[in-house]
Design an enzyme around this catalytic site. Structure first.
Site, PDB file in Angstrom:
ATOM      1  N   LEU A 142       8.650  48.378   4.038  1.00  0.00           N
ATOM      2  CA  LEU A 142       7.270  48.088   3.690  1.00  0.00           C
ATOM      3  C   LEU A 142       6.869  46.676   4.110  1.00  0.00           C
ATOM      4  O   LEU A 142       7.651  45.728   3.952  1.00  0.00           O
ATOM      5  CB  LEU A 142       7.116  48.223   2.164  1.00  0.00           C
ATOM      6  CG  LEU A 142       5.742  47.912   1.597  1.00  0.00           C
ATOM      7  CD1 LEU A 142       4.777  49.034   1.911  1.00  0.00           C
ATOM      8  CD2 LEU A 142       5.845  47.684   0.105  1.00  0.00           C
ATOM      9  N   HIS A 143       5.688  46.547   4.666  1.00  0.00           N
ATOM     10  CA  HIS A 143       5.148  45.236   4.999  1.00  0.00           C
ATOM     11  C   HIS A 143       3.624  45.326   5.037  1.00  0.00           C
ATOM     12  O   HIS A 143       3.064  46.305   5.506  1.00  0.00           O
ATOM     13  CB  HIS A 143       5.705  44.696   6.317  1.00  0.00           C
ATOM     14  CG  HIS A 143       5.574  45.637   7.478  1.00  0.00           C
ATOM     15  ND1 HIS A 143       6.394  46.738   7.654  1.00  0.00           N
ATOM     16  CD2 HIS A 143       4.718  45.641   8.519  1.00  0.00           C
ATOM     17  CE1 HIS A 143       6.053  47.376   8.754  1.00  0.00           C
ATOM     18  NE2 HIS A 143       5.031  46.734   9.299  1.00  0.00           N
TER      19      HIS A 143
END
Length: 183
Positions: A142-143
């Site tokens: 996730l980013h």
């Protein structure tokens, strides 16, 4: 392509000759070829898991929080484009725990403040691409993207020339943002 002395360089096999100039960006081939992309979804292959083990300048880390960090994007859409990433190797926003969720939000807000202070950004694109089908280049970690924008910033270049212009070296951008980030 025209050289400074006025001579025109022609290269066979690059399409139909026209009156357009070419801005060559061979460094983009690393992204196109998928260099530095993980071979699989494991944390051992993940650049977002590796970056925190590097020094801040080497890893382009702007700020380190308790459970998340802010890092410049290696393939930015605009100068100052950074990402807020959890240290934990998770893929989906729903997997964040409450402290991580709060820190992603807080670092995103702080990134906007710092980028505005340093570069005078007029606006931002903020977002997460969840899954490969949604456009995530690295779907396994996730980013959240924080992309500064200015009036007329990308003009015709990405639309017509499929090229992004970057007026400053990423190491310089990283230093400006890191120095302006409150302790």
């Amino acid at each position: 392509m025209t050289q400074p002395d006025g001579d025109v360089i022609r290269q066979d096999g690059v399409g139909v000759p026209d009156e357009l100039e070419r801005l060559w960006t061979p460094h983009r081939m690393a992204y196109i070829r998928g260099e530095n992309k993980p071979a699989d979804d494991s944390g051992d292959e993940c650049p977002f898991c590796r970056i925190p083990t590097l020094g801040d300048r080497e890893g382009l880390v702007v700020h380190r929080g308790e459970s998340t960090y802010a890092v410049l994007n290696l393939y930015p859409y605009s100068p100052g484009h950074l990402m807020v990433c959890p240290y934990r190797h998770i893929a989906d926003y729903t997997e964040l725990d409450e402290p991580e969720t709060a820190e992603v939000a807080a670092l995103t807000q702080q990134a906007m403040r710092v980028i505005r202070a340093v570069s005078g950004a007029h606006g931002f694109n903020i977002g997460m691409n969840q899954g490969t089908v949604a456009g995530a280049g690295i779907a396994a970690h996730l980013h959240q993207h924080v992309v500064p924008r200015w009036g007329g910033d990308q003009n015709f270049m990405p639309i017509v020339a499929r090229t992004r212009t970057m007026p400053e070296l990423m190491s310089e951008t990283r230093d400006l943002l890191a120095e302006a980030w409150p302790a």
